[in-house]
Design a protein around this motif. Structure first.
Motif, PDB file in Angstrom:
ATOM      1  N   ASP A   1       0.831  -1.214   0.000  1.00 46.64           N
ATOM      2  CA  ASP A   1       0.000   0.000   0.000  1.00 46.64           C
ATOM      3  C   ASP A   1       0.857   1.253   0.000  1.00 46.64           C
ATOM      4  O   ASP A   1       0.605   2.197  -0.753  1.00 46.64           O
ATOM      5  CB  ASP A   1      -0.926   0.017   1.222  1.00 46.64           C
ATOM      6  N   CYS A   2       1.871   1.263   0.875  1.00 48.77           N
ATOM      7  CA  CYS A   2       2.730   2.446   0.951  1.00 48.77           C
ATOM      8  C   CYS A   2       3.515   2.617  -0.348  1.00 48.77           C
ATOM      9  O   CYS A   2       3.671   3.736  -0.840  1.00 48.77           O
ATOM     10  CB  CYS A   2       3.678   2.356   2.139  1.00 48.77           C
TER      11      CYS A   2
ATOM     12  N   GLU B   1       2.455   6.789  -6.694  1.00 51.08           N
ATOM     13  CA  GLU B   1       1.419   7.729  -7.119  1.00 51.08           C
ATOM     14  C   GLU B   1       1.821   9.166  -6.769  1.00 51.08           C
ATOM     15  O   GLU B   1       1.664  10.086  -7.585  1.00 51.08           O
ATOM     16  CB  GLU B   1       0.102   7.345  -6.430  1.00 51.08           C
ATOM     17  N   HIS B   2       2.335   9.327  -5.568  1.00 55.93           N
ATOM     18  CA  HIS B   2       2.807  10.630  -5.098  1.00 55.93           C
ATOM     19  C   HIS B   2       3.856  11.208  -6.059  1.00 55.93           C
ATOM     20  O   HIS B   2       3.759  12.355  -6.504  1.00 55.93           O
ATOM     21  CB  HIS B   2       3.382  10.429  -3.697  1.00 55.93           C
TER      22      HIS B   2
END
Ligand SMILES: [Zn+2]
Length: 153
Positions: A10-11, A17-18
């Protein structure tokens, strides 16, 4: 001891994405437009779902009897009245928060900065989210954009 960033899937997806959002929107102007579009699409979709749920709730009296007659299979398809009621009030809260965020964002989005500052944004975006993996693809994209029949951007 330096804090290691979490590497769970998830991270990792979040970091990717960030970084992508920085890479693809490396100016203040683009970040403003991106955030505004994200907020508005969230409001549009959540608001529409809320409307639909409220509508179903309004005329739920008759279908309740029908689904009771249909038995267990209908119960798994349609959420019961309590969880529907809960979802409606959760979505009402979300929409109220989104509305407040929009009021705050409008002030942020009034700002325009001169080109040298936008250039500083681009420069630091390149440092924060360098695109190691896609150097070749970027080069290809630039070539594509130079051809006559494709509009440049
Ligand atoms: Zn994690």
């Amino acid at each position: 001891m330096p804090e290691e960033p979490c590497q769970c899937p998830d991270c990792q997806r979040f970091y990717r994405e960030h970084d992508r959002l920085i890479r693809e929107n490396p100016t203040l102007r683009q970040q403003q437009e991106l955030s505004w579009a994200a907020l508005q699409s969230f409001r549009t979709l959540a608001g529409r779902v809320l409307e639909e749920l409220q509508k179903t709730q309004g005329d739920h009296e008759a279908p309740a009897a029908a689904s009771a007659a249909a038995g267990a299979s209908a119960a798994t398809e349609a959420p019961d009245q309590d969880s529907l009621q809960q979802a409606v009030s959760d979505l009402e809260n979300i929409n109220a928060h989104l509305f407040s965020i929009e009021a705050l964002m409008e002030r942020i989005f009034d700002v325009r900065v001169p080109e040298p500052v936008e250039q500083k944004f681009r420069e630091l975006a390149g440092e924060l989210a360098p695109d190691h993996l896609n150097a070749d693809r970027l080069r290809l994209n630039r070539l594509l954009h130079q051809t006559q029949d494709l509009p440049d951007r």
